[in-house]
Design a protein around this motif. Sequence first.
Motif, PDB file in Angstrom:
ATOM      1  N   ARG A 191       0.853  -1.189   0.000  1.00 26.55           N
ATOM      2  CA  ARG A 191       0.000   0.000   0.000  1.00 26.55           C
ATOM      3  C   ARG A 191       0.890   1.242   0.000  1.00 26.55           C
ATOM      4  N   LYS A 201      -7.803  -2.353   0.023  1.00 28.44           N
ATOM      5  CA  LYS A 201      -8.353  -1.537  -1.046  1.00 28.44           C
ATOM      6  C   LYS A 201      -8.504  -2.383  -2.295  1.00 28.44           C
ATOM      7  N   GLU A 202      -9.278  -1.901  -3.222  1.00 23.11           N
ATOM      8  CA  GLU A 202      -9.447  -2.614  -4.490  1.00 23.11           C
ATOM      9  C   GLU A 202      -8.085  -2.730  -5.178  1.00 23.11           C
ATOM     10  N   GLY A 203      -7.765  -3.927  -5.604  1.00 26.79           N
ATOM     11  CA  GLY A 203      -6.504  -4.162  -6.308  1.00 26.79           C
ATOM     12  C   GLY A 203      -5.365  -4.612  -5.415  1.00 26.79           C
ATOM     13  N   GLU A 204      -5.518  -4.463  -4.091  1.00 26.84           N
ATOM     14  CA  GLU A 204      -4.471  -4.930  -3.184  1.00 26.84           C
ATOM     15  C   GLU A 204      -4.560  -6.440  -3.023  1.00 26.84           C
ATOM     16  N   GLU A 205      -3.417  -7.086  -2.992  1.00 26.86           N
ATOM     17  CA  GLU A 205      -3.378  -8.544  -2.998  1.00 26.86           C
ATOM     18  C   GLU A 205      -2.436  -9.050  -1.906  1.00 26.86           C
TER      19      GLU A 205
END
Length: 302
Positions: A220, A234-238
């Motif tokens: 992040r 968050k969207e897209g965090e993996e």
Amino acid sequence: MTKIINHNHLRELESEAIFVMREIAAQFEKPVLLFSGGKDSIVLVHLAVKAFYPARIPFPLLHIDTGHNFQETLDYRDELVEKIGAKLYIGSVQASIDKGRATEEMGVGASRNKLQTVTLLDTLEELKADAAIGGGRRDEEKARAKERFFSHRDAFGQWDPKNQRPELWNLFNGKKNMGEHFRVFPISNWTEMDVWQYILMENIPMPSLYYTHKRRVFMRDGIWLAEAPFMELKEGEEIVELDVRCRTIGDISCTGLNLSTADNLEDIVKEVAASRVTERGGRSDDKRSEAAMEDRKKEGYF
């Protein structure tokens, strides 16, 4: 080991810190040692033990528990307190929230780090502490470079960097009015490198978090953060599993982890020497604003 350690330099720093520890015991009635479980507070405890040996250290440890700490930190804390026979007080951020003294941040990026200020000030008042010993260093962050060894706090626990007392010839003025207290920083003149070299020289046991280990993390804003039940992605965090270690330890929500292969103290010293990023460059809470730390310190933060 001798090639990477300046023993004379470290012994001078040690002597200075021990002198400050003894001044604290001489000048204050109810000092406490702020213990986070991080390397600086661990070194402070080690120095306090040396300063008063063979007696026990004459002040208790105080840990402000955010409720979002690494379990490894809590385990290390409890083992250390038992080992040295010290008294431990714990201030709970969760209790401050439950009492309405602090308001929980919500949403992605929420952190309890700032909430520690209320808990700290309330706990110091409850204990009637007149000095709080901390591990601040002048190389650590701009605001901390403005601190004195004996750093005055007013009756509201607030810090005025423009209204601090001169410290000439190692003379420290601990006089205060009712309700005021001091934050005292015995390792003010140490650097991060000094701390790690001292830990290596003294062979001080450290929490496993400081050594390379496998952990589930996510990226992040350029910082690897640890997976935790309260960490909202968050969207897209993996989530990925990597070999990482902590360079500085705090609340899980803001403690960045470094990709690393350093699994022993000598490798950590070499890694710190080669780093071109400041220690707090991996603390996401410091990135909220340019003056984030100074603003928090004026309110009563560590």
